[in-house]
Write an enzyme that holds these catalytic residues in place. Structure first.
Site, short mmCIF file in Angstrom:
data_model
loop_
_atom_site.label_atom_id
_atom_site.label_comp_id
_atom_site.label_asym_id
_atom_site.label_seq_id
_atom_site.Cartn_x
_atom_site.Cartn_y
_atom_site.Cartn_z
N HIS A 188 31.77 48.98 35.58
CA HIS A 188 30.38 49.39 35.84
C HIS A 188 29.46 48.84 34.77
CE1 HIS A 188 31.17 51.92 39.14
NE2 HIS A 188 32.05 52.65 38.48
N CYS A 485 33.09 34.23 46.09
CA CYS A 485 32.05 35.27 46.18
C CYS A 485 32.35 36.45 45.24
CB CYS A 485 31.88 35.76 47.62
SG CYS A 485 33.35 36.55 48.27
C1 PEP Z 1 36.21 40.39 45.41
O1 PEP Z 1 37.21 41.09 45.47
O2 PEP Z 1 36.06 39.45 44.61
C2 PEP Z 1 35.06 40.64 46.32
C3 PEP Z 1 34.06 39.80 46.39
O3 PEP Z 1 35.10 41.80 47.03
P1 PEP Z 1 34.73 43.24 46.38
O4 PEP Z 1 34.26 42.99 44.98
O5 PEP Z 1 33.69 43.83 47.26
O6 PEP Z 1 36.04 43.93 46.47
#
Ligand code: PEP
Ligand code: MG
Length: 555
Positions: A188, A485
């Site tokens: 966080h 991402c």
């Molecule tokens: C990840 O795991 O990198 C992702 C983009 O999904 P989240 O952070 O929502 O789990």
């Protein structure tokens, strides 16, 4: 005073310098206390009202000096502290002989129970109420104000780790850098610091030895923290870093390397507001729409029409551009009430992401109907991807349903199994997107929320980079896009390495994109590839960062 240099994991670039401040501990209160004699109850009530007044005044005062979201949060908290219903409950308890401290604790508990049961936005107020309780109790006990301090001069905040409620109050004008002993790049602390643009280093060994008041220089790019640095030298470093950051923030354009190799810069969003903000900046589209985040407080499944309206709000600002929608990633750290998730001993390895749909695809099918309806209406180029895919059969199951609706199917690469099978997966889907947060968690077997495993929870781990490379090479062989991402895409230096490994798009919080674009614009594709080779040859994240930096800085 001697100069001491400490090292940690850098998470938000930038440099901050100022005296160290530390959060004060929250008060602990014993449940049992002697009854207040009748003759002293009026005075006890007055003591309570004085304490509330002092707390509210301090919050208001801080709100006046704060900026942006921090100012809003502080004003709201000051109003909540003076809520007459809460005060009435405390007055009644004191009237019956309960001392003010215990009366505040009991009344707050009553209200937090009610709020938690109501769910939704009300439930989100629970932490705020508990924060007010701790402030009032500390005031009554004559203790320093708990939680994050409100420095009056630009300061560096040092802490073990910060709760979301603490970090929301941070004012970048007064907290110029942040360093924590625990916490990883996806904690966080890191996420909020990134949103606020506060230079931040986590997992700093030896941080406990630095006393409040010590002048500290934090470099969020290299992960170093210097206590008692040479003042002129520190000021000069802050000035130079500030200029670099301001220049990066001004960067505009489309993503490409210095020699024109295109890399799409996309935004991670959770709702229409974030999409509108992203569209006003440099984002060329949306690379990750985390659909589940809008439904975490929903007790029942929103109708197809309601969902379509929500998805439409994200697509509309990008009417002519790409929008990658991720289907519900329910489970583990993102519980979704209406998904009917089973209680599991180890939910991160349990029924989560696409797994919730394999036996009962109803929720998935309705979500895809809603996405298709919104896509048709918006005119955006909508791609849809599934989270937590581990097998080719899962990818086929998903792709078939997406294609039936005229949309473009893809899967996230979040578990090592998927990276290892990237060639086979790319035979059944049209694109993949590396979720480096989970890919790091599952590759390193390190809970991404664990505050003690920051060194493992680092996408610069060479094992993670090796899986990224495998996936990107599969993309080149298949002639299909491979994006990133996860939070890794928000790190400008790592972005260059990812491009060097063969990644074709980067998706991150909109605020992080200009710095990423600026960094890529300064290095050729060959430079990115050399940086990638250097990082892959390293044996740990520190060495990988240094090796990549040496290449990119020389470019
Ligand atoms: C990840 O795991 O990198 C992702 C983009 O999904 P989240 O952070 O929502 O789990
Ligand atoms: Mg994930």
């Amino acid at each position: 005073m001697g100069t001491t240099t400490l090292h940690g994991t850098p998470v938000v670039p930038g440099t901050g310098y100022g005296p160290a401040v530390r959060p004060a501990p929250r008060p602990t209160v014993s449940g049992v206390a002697a009854e207040v004699p009748e003759a002293r109850r009026d005075a006890e009530r007055e003591r309570f009202h004085d304490a509330v007044g002092a707390v509210a005044e301090r919050l208001d005062d801080r709100a006046r000096r704060a900026t942006g979201q921090a100012a809003e949060v502080l004003t709201t908290t000051a109003v909540m502290a003076q809520d007459p219903t809460l005060a009435g409950a405390v007055d009644t308890a004191i009237g019956a002989g309960t001392p003010a401290v215990q009366a505040v604790v009991a009344a707050t508990q009553e209200f937090t129970r009610m709020f938690a049961a109501a769910g939704g936005l009300m439930a989100e107020r629970v932490t705020d109420l508990e924060d007010i309780r701790d402030r009032v109790v500390s005031e009554l006990l004559g203790l320093p104000e708990p939680g994050v301090p409100a420095p009056e001069v630009p300061s560096v905040l040092l802490a073990d780790d910060l709760a979301p409620a603490d970090t929301a109050l941070l004012d970048p004008a007064f907290v110029v850098a942040l360093a924590t002993r625990l916490g990883g790049p996806t904690s966080h602390t890191a996420i909020i610091a990134r949103q606020l643009g506060i230079p931040c280093v986590v997992a700093v060994a030896g941080l406990d030895d630095i006393q409040a008041g010590t002048p500290v220089l934090v470099d969020g790019e290299t992960g170093t923290l210097v206590a008692n640095p040479d003042d002129a030298d520190a000021q000069q470093q802050v000035g130079a870093a500030g200029e670099r950051a301001a220049e990066a923030a001004r960067w505009r354009g489309t993503g490409q390397t210095a020699d024109g190799h295109a890399v799409e810069l996309l935004a991670n969003v959770a709702d229409g507001a974030a999409a509108r903000e992203a569209a006003a900046g440099v984002a060329q589209g949306v690379g990750l729409f985390r659909t589940e985040l809008g439904f975490l407080s929903a007790s029942s499944e929103p109708s197809v029409k309601q969902q379509a309206a929500i998805y439409g709000q994200v697509m509309e600002p990008f009417a002519d551009a790409k929008v990658v929608v991720r289907t519900l990633d329910a489970g583990s750290d993102k519980p979704l009430v209406y998904a009917g998730l089973p209680e599991e001993a180890n939910p991160a390895l349990g029924v989560r992401g696409l797994r919730i749909a394999l036996d009962d695809p109803g929720i998935l099918d309705r979500q895809l109907d809603a996405i298709a309806a919104a896509a048709e209406h918006s005119g955006s180029n909508v791609w849809v991807m599934a989270p937590m895919v581990a097998t080719v059969a899962e990818a086929s199951f998903f792709a078939e349903r997406v294609r039936e609706r005229g949309l473009v199917p893809g899967v996230m690469i979040e578990v090592p199994a998927a990276a290892l099978l990237a060639d086979a997966l790319l035979e059944v889907v049209d694109f993949v997107s590396l979720g480096t947060n989970d890919l790091t968690q599952y590759t390193m077997a390190a809970d991404r929320l664990s505050p003690s495993l920051a060194v493992l929870s680092d996408p610069w781990q060479p094992a993670v980079l090796a899986l990224v490379k495998m996936t990107a090479e599969a993309g080149v062989r298949a002639g299909k896009p491979v994006g990133v991402c996860g939070e890794a895409a928000a790190d400008p230096l790592l972005a260059a390495v990812l491009v060097g490994l063969g990644v074709t798009s980067l998706s991150a919080a909109a605020a992080a994109l200009p710095a990423v674009g600026a960094r890529l614009a300064g290095v050729s594709l060959a430079g990115c590839q050399e940086a990638a080779r250097a990082a892959l040859a390293a044996t740990d994240p520190v060495e990988a960062r240094e090796a990549a930096r040496a290449v990119v800085d020389a470019a």
